[in-house]
Scaffold this motif. Sequence first.
Motif, mmCIF file in Angstrom:
data_model
loop_
_atom_site.group_PDB
_atom_site.id
_atom_site.type_symbol
_atom_site.label_atom_id
_atom_site.label_comp_id
_atom_site.label_asym_id
_atom_site.label_seq_id
_atom_site.Cartn_x
_atom_site.Cartn_y
_atom_site.Cartn_z
ATOM 1 N N GLY A 44 -20.957 106.995 78.456
ATOM 2 C CA GLY A 44 -20.829 108.371 78.929
ATOM 3 C C GLY A 44 -19.882 108.481 80.096
ATOM 4 O O GLY A 44 -19.089 109.423 80.199
ATOM 5 N N ARG A 45 -19.917 107.478 80.978
ATOM 6 C CA ARG A 45 -18.997 107.460 82.121
ATOM 7 C C ARG A 45 -17.553 107.279 81.640
ATOM 8 O O ARG A 45 -16.629 107.887 82.190
ATOM 9 C CB ARG A 45 -19.394 106.338 83.083
ATOM 10 N N PHE A 46 -17.375 106.442 80.602
ATOM 11 C CA PHE A 46 -16.039 106.247 80.022
ATOM 12 C C PHE A 46 -15.494 107.575 79.487
ATOM 13 O O PHE A 46 -14.324 107.918 79.717
ATOM 14 C CB PHE A 46 -16.106 105.213 78.892
ATOM 15 N N ILE A 47 -16.343 108.350 78.811
ATOM 16 C CA ILE A 47 -15.924 109.652 78.273
ATOM 17 C C ILE A 47 -15.515 110.580 79.407
ATOM 18 O O ILE A 47 -14.453 111.222 79.363
ATOM 19 C CB ILE A 47 -17.052 110.293 77.439
ATOM 20 N N ASP A 48 -16.358 110.659 80.430
ATOM 21 C CA ASP A 48 -16.083 111.560 81.556
ATOM 22 C C ASP A 48 -14.783 111.184 82.261
ATOM 23 O O ASP A 48 -13.952 112.050 82.572
ATOM 24 C CB ASP A 48 -17.241 111.526 82.554
ATOM 25 N N GLN A 49 -14.590 109.899 82.500
ATOM 26 C CA GLN A 49 -13.387 109.456 83.188
ATOM 27 C C GLN A 49 -12.144 109.678 82.333
ATOM 28 O O GLN A 49 -11.077 110.047 82.846
ATOM 29 C CB GLN A 49 -13.520 107.978 83.561
#
Length: 281
Positions: A44-49
């Motif tokens: 999820g952090r990868f998507i947001d970044q």
Amino acid sequence: MANQRTTAVPQVRTMARGEFQQFSLVPSDRLPAIVGDAVAVEFGRFIDQSESAIDFKQLFDILSAFALKLDFPWVGYCRLAYDQEIMEPAGDCPTIVLNYPDKWQERYVQMGFRRIDPIIKRSRRQACPFRWSEVYKDGKTTELERSILEEAATFGLRSGVSVPLHGPGGNFAVMSFVQPCCSETQNKTVTYLQSTALYYHLRVARFVELSGLDKVPNLSCREKECILWVAKGKSSWDIGAIIGISENTVNFHIKKVLKKLDTSSRTAAALRAASLGIIEL
């Protein structure tokens, strides 16, 4: 990987016996940097970044950082055309992005391994992600193709997961996540890698779209007419007789089409024109 041609016949290095045995997958005691529910959080952090990435380099850096947390220090992304050639860069859009060891990149290009790369071959005909071990053990993989994987292992690239990313007109990309250890990647991890590759691929496409780099080449009416008849299997002499111009004039228009569509043959130009919607078959 790079868009360079070579006529050299590959002379593949021979692996030491111990190295070859290591290539055969043996359960590894190594664990990813993140496990369990933490993977979902990091994804999820990868998507947001990625949503906040401002250019291709930053996007790849974000991808590489996430892959490393899954214990894949090396990532490679390559966009290829329907004719097996690496696509030409569009503006700032890279066709190849990877962080493989420099020595392996040099060896790969020098020996022209792209022409016989079993990972590219499998990606061409398969939609689902696959482990490199599956390619190595596949009875359809030739000894020469298998030896490329063996040599890659001598440079530290011992196991990997590749994700084919198919698009319209036969164009496709492939993303590979590679490890220095010989470990069997769990199915759940493969699913995360597939989702990661797909999202990255879509973000690249979005960058291209926003940059106005994916515009359809502008062909004249006569050029469209000529390439349409080429697609229908007509020779230059036939086309000239049909539309009332000389054979030389037909060849002149077709050469312009090849240049505009960045292709090396009449057939490839016809296929590309059809895939871009320039002509209708």
